[in-house]
Design an enzyme around this catalytic site. Sequence first.
Site, mmCIF file in Angstrom:
data_model
loop_
_atom_site.group_PDB
_atom_site.id
_atom_site.type_symbol
_atom_site.label_atom_id
_atom_site.label_comp_id
_atom_site.label_asym_id
_atom_site.label_seq_id
_atom_site.Cartn_x
_atom_site.Cartn_y
_atom_site.Cartn_z
ATOM 1 N N ASP A 4 0.861 -1.182 0.000
ATOM 2 C CA ASP A 4 0.000 0.000 0.000
ATOM 3 C C ASP A 4 0.898 1.233 0.000
ATOM 4 O OD1 ASP A 4 -3.259 0.274 1.020
ATOM 5 O OD2 ASP A 4 -2.033 2.090 0.952
ATOM 6 N N ASP B 223 3.941 2.528 -4.359
ATOM 7 C CA ASP B 223 3.157 3.324 -5.301
ATOM 8 C C ASP B 223 3.082 2.496 -6.578
ATOM 9 O OD1 ASP B 223 2.190 5.057 -7.261
ATOM 10 O OD2 ASP B 223 3.333 6.780 -6.551
ATOM 11 N N VAL B 224 1.891 2.016 -6.905
ATOM 12 C CA VAL B 224 1.754 1.072 -8.019
ATOM 13 C C VAL B 224 2.118 1.691 -9.361
ATOM 14 C CG1 VAL B 224 0.019 -0.347 -6.855
ATOM 15 C CG2 VAL B 224 -0.717 1.565 -8.307
ATOM 16 N N TYR C 74 -12.841 6.862 -14.796
ATOM 17 C CA TYR C 74 -13.144 5.620 -14.082
ATOM 18 C C TYR C 74 -13.793 4.610 -15.014
ATOM 19 C CZ TYR C 74 -14.448 2.692 -10.084
ATOM 20 O OH TYR C 74 -14.560 1.654 -9.185
ATOM 21 N N LYS D 215 -11.965 1.033 -15.855
ATOM 22 C CA LYS D 215 -12.571 -0.255 -15.513
ATOM 23 C C LYS D 215 -12.916 -1.076 -16.755
ATOM 24 C CE LYS D 215 -12.240 -0.007 -11.091
ATOM 25 N NZ LYS D 215 -11.275 -0.880 -10.385
ATOM 26 N N THR E 285 -17.296 0.755 1.788
ATOM 27 C CA THR E 285 -15.898 0.983 2.149
ATOM 28 C C THR E 285 -15.631 2.484 2.169
ATOM 29 O OG1 THR E 285 -14.923 1.123 -0.066
ATOM 30 C CG2 THR E 285 -15.281 -1.099 0.841
#
Length: 266
Positions: free
Chosen positions: A43, A69-70, A161, A165, A196
């Site tokens: 994370d 950091d992806v 987004y 996706k 969440t």
Amino acid sequence: MSTANFGKRLEGKVAIVTGGGGAMGGAQCRLFAEHGAAVCVADFRMDAAEAVRSDIAENGGNAIAYELDVRDEAGWADCVSATEDAFGPVSILCNNAGANFRVSFDDQSLDMWNIIMETGLTGAFLGIKAVVPSMRRAGSGAILNIGSLASIRPGGGSPGYAAQKMGMVGLNRAAAASYAKENIRSVIISPGHVDTPFIRGNNAYSPNDPSTSIDNPENYEGRRSNTPMGRLMMPEDLANAFLFAASDEASGVTGSMITVDGGAAL
């Protein structure tokens, strides 16, 4: 749904879970560890990753926390190396990291678009590239990618987004087709409305205000009433689907989508 009667379904597996300090990623980390996997809780918030790692350790599981950091290719290489040093070759990758800015097409800026795409799609691409060589050393692998209702029916809000996706569907299929002969599977798991902080809190990577947050009872009820089962999904609902997809029980499942939405996409 309890999985206690199935025994330890991931014994000997090694997993990297991005967004592992979050609600959905954390639920995956804890459940995977419960089922015998060694877990790298990855994370960009080290304190959140460490909290999940500590929970796992307190319950007798094996985990490390890793600040990742992806969007950083070198960071991915270091994360895989650290995981291999701790546990051996990686056999499971969960790409959970994501971002969203819930504004109209007119109001979505290039910066917003780039953050959404780079975190959710480029980050998953870099993760797959980094982890597949380790999966080859493991002899098999399961790449698990987080989708969305927007992977099924993107709407007019937040074009970044929607594109990210839908793009994840293509990335998932490309990975599945590329690595199937090496016994490396790729599956997309698409949640519906999940309770969440991603849709409840106000975070830099997912801002919310009273017009979008499910802390607003009207917004909560709108999402609940649009779910035929009459409830929002919980992180544990998704973790159970990830557990199945990661396990040998799903050995013939690749390139496909598992939808966990209470019927919201119907």
